[in-house]
Design a protein around this motif. Structure first.
Motif, PDB file in Angstrom:
ATOM      1  N   ALA A   9       0.843  -1.201   0.000  1.00 42.74           N
ATOM      2  CA  ALA A   9       0.000   0.000   0.000  1.00 42.74           C
ATOM      3  C   ALA A   9       0.875   1.247   0.000  1.00 42.74           C
ATOM      4  O   ALA A   9       1.932   1.278   0.623  1.00 42.74           O
ATOM      5  N   GLY A  42      -6.201   5.881  -4.123  1.00 44.23           N
ATOM      6  CA  GLY A  42      -6.117   4.763  -3.213  1.00 44.23           C
ATOM      7  C   GLY A  42      -6.539   5.144  -1.812  1.00 44.23           C
ATOM      8  O   GLY A  42      -7.023   6.256  -1.559  1.00 44.23           O
ATOM      9  N   ASP A  50      -4.136  -1.525  -1.880  1.00 46.86           N
ATOM     10  CA  ASP A  50      -5.245  -0.703  -1.398  1.00 46.86           C
ATOM     11  C   ASP A  50      -6.433  -1.561  -0.984  1.00 46.86           C
ATOM     12  O   ASP A  50      -7.097  -1.288   0.020  1.00 46.86           O
ATOM     13  N   LEU A  77     -10.229  -0.716   0.853  1.00 50.98           N
ATOM     14  CA  LEU A  77     -10.418   0.564   0.171  1.00 50.98           C
ATOM     15  C   LEU A  77     -11.853   1.053   0.289  1.00 50.98           C
ATOM     16  O   LEU A  77     -12.096   2.257   0.442  1.00 50.98           O
TER      17      LEU A  77
END
Length: 391
Positions: A234, A259, A292, A297
């Motif tokens: 990430a 993201g 993500d 997310l």
């Protein structure tokens, strides 16, 4: 009660198992959505369920309309709302109008949450795209170990370089989601386990319906999730680009894919921005990176939506201007929360980024399904309120 799997059971069996015996009563539905009311632990509740046996439980325009009516009914009667979600996401064959339908549904659910309506999401086998955003408007989510939940489905994540299917599924299954704690709860995949969890949730509801919205605590937890590096793939918060906090509109520029860290920064800036808030978005859509998705997310996107909608609920305008090509979760979050949406010159809305759609639909006419439509129809579809590009 038979000990059969919840995620493998029919929607009728799921509803019957959840309600107190003999209390379930169906409600009218004009779509594939199943609506019912009855009692759980002696308390009246309303349930809305997608049906995975009908076209993978997709959410079309009719399903969104039925669910909006169910939310309104629950608010009017002050009944807890149980969302049984097992859905591949939006019905892409509905084209651009489904974006307007999801925008309206998101607004309805955000307002219900701010109004204190108790909501819980009981998740089945697959919960993708717009369906995953609906799940996170609720105060609690229950998963089975094999539940798959993400903004982008496994095929898209694999195509975007997320690794082989085993790696992708491990990052988005119920075990992975529940480890983040808070409102996430892992259950055995049985009808009795889900029924017991629902009874416990109903029994624990506070006497006061107007509970704190928990947004500030949630923002801290989401920031910690990024900062603790729960997934090394990430992007770190320090690497953000594309957002401006200068006087004037709060802007996301560059037609990038946003993201988790980007969305959280935008929510943080929006929280402290002066009123009225002008939000200018020029971003292609939500990220399709596995890093993500491993951070959930969807939760970040819905957090942004709740942050913006709380401002609207407090009487502060949030004016969204779409200045580039936008699609997917970032559109639903921002447009569903905003008090007004305008398409600026050069702006357009699509169902999904074309690369994502190509991974889902293999038909030759996939491009036309994703067409941004004539600007004159944007207001008719509910996608925007005004179109400056026509001026």
């Amino acid at each position: 009660m038979p000990h059969s799997g919840f995620t493998g059971a029919s929607v009728a069996a799921r509803l019957t198992a959840l309600f107190d015996a003999g209390t379930e009563s169906p409600l009218p539905s004009t779509s594939g959505l199943r609506l019912a009311h009855g009692s759980v632990a002696g308390r009246p509740v309303l349930a809305a369920a997608t049906d995975p046996a009908r076209d993978k439980g997709v959410l079309g325009i009719a399903e969104c309309a039925d669910l909006r009516r169910a939310v309104r009914r629950a608010r009017e009667n002050r009944q807890p709302l149980v969302l049984l979600i097992d859905s591949a996401g939006a019905r892409l064959d509905d084209g651009l109008p489904i974006q307007g339908a999801l925008r309206g549904l998101m607004t309805e659910l955000l307002d219900a949450g701010l109004d204190g309506l108790p909501m819980i999401s009981l998740l089945g086998r697959n919960v993708f795209g717009g369906a995953s955003m609906l799940a996170f408007t609720a105060g609690q989510r229950c998963y089975a170990p094999g539940t798959l939940l993400a903004m982008s489905g496994p095929r898209v994540l694999e195509s975007a370089g997320g690794g082989d299917r085993t790696t992708v599924l491990a990052a988005i299954d119920g075990r992975s989601r529940s480890r983040h704690g808070g409102a996430e709860r892992l259950l055995d995949d049985t009808l009795p386990a889900y029924a017991a969890a629902l009874r416990e949730w109903v029994a624990a509801l506070p006497a006061s319906e107007q509970a704190p919205d928990g947004l500030d605590d949630e923002r801290r937890r989401l920031a910690q999730r990024l900062g603790h590096g729960l997934n090394e793939a990430a992007p770190p918060p320090a690497a953000l680009t594309g957002f401006d906090a200068v006087p004037g509109p709060l802007a996301c520029r560059g037609r990038a894919f946003v993201g988790a860290a980007d969305v959280l920064k935008l929510a943080t800036l929006a929280e402290s921005a002066a009123a009225p808030l002008e939000l200018l978005l020029d971003c292609a859509g939500h990220s399709v990176r596995l890093g993500d998705e491993a951070l959930i997310l969807t939760q970040y996107l819905v957090h942004l939506a709740r942050t913006l909608r709380r401002r609207v609920g407090n009487g502060q305008e949030v004016r969204l201007r779409i200045a580039g090509e936008i699609s997917g979760g970032i559109y639903i979050a921002a447009a569903g929360a905003a008090s007004s949406v305008d398409i600026a010159p050069g702006g357009s809305v699509r169902t999904l980024p074309q690369t994502s759609l190509d991974s889902i639909l293999t038909r030759p006419d996939a491009a036309s399904t994703n067409a941004s439509a004539d600007f004159a129809h944007y207001a008719e579809f509910g996608v925007a309120d005004t179109v400056s590009a026509l001026a």
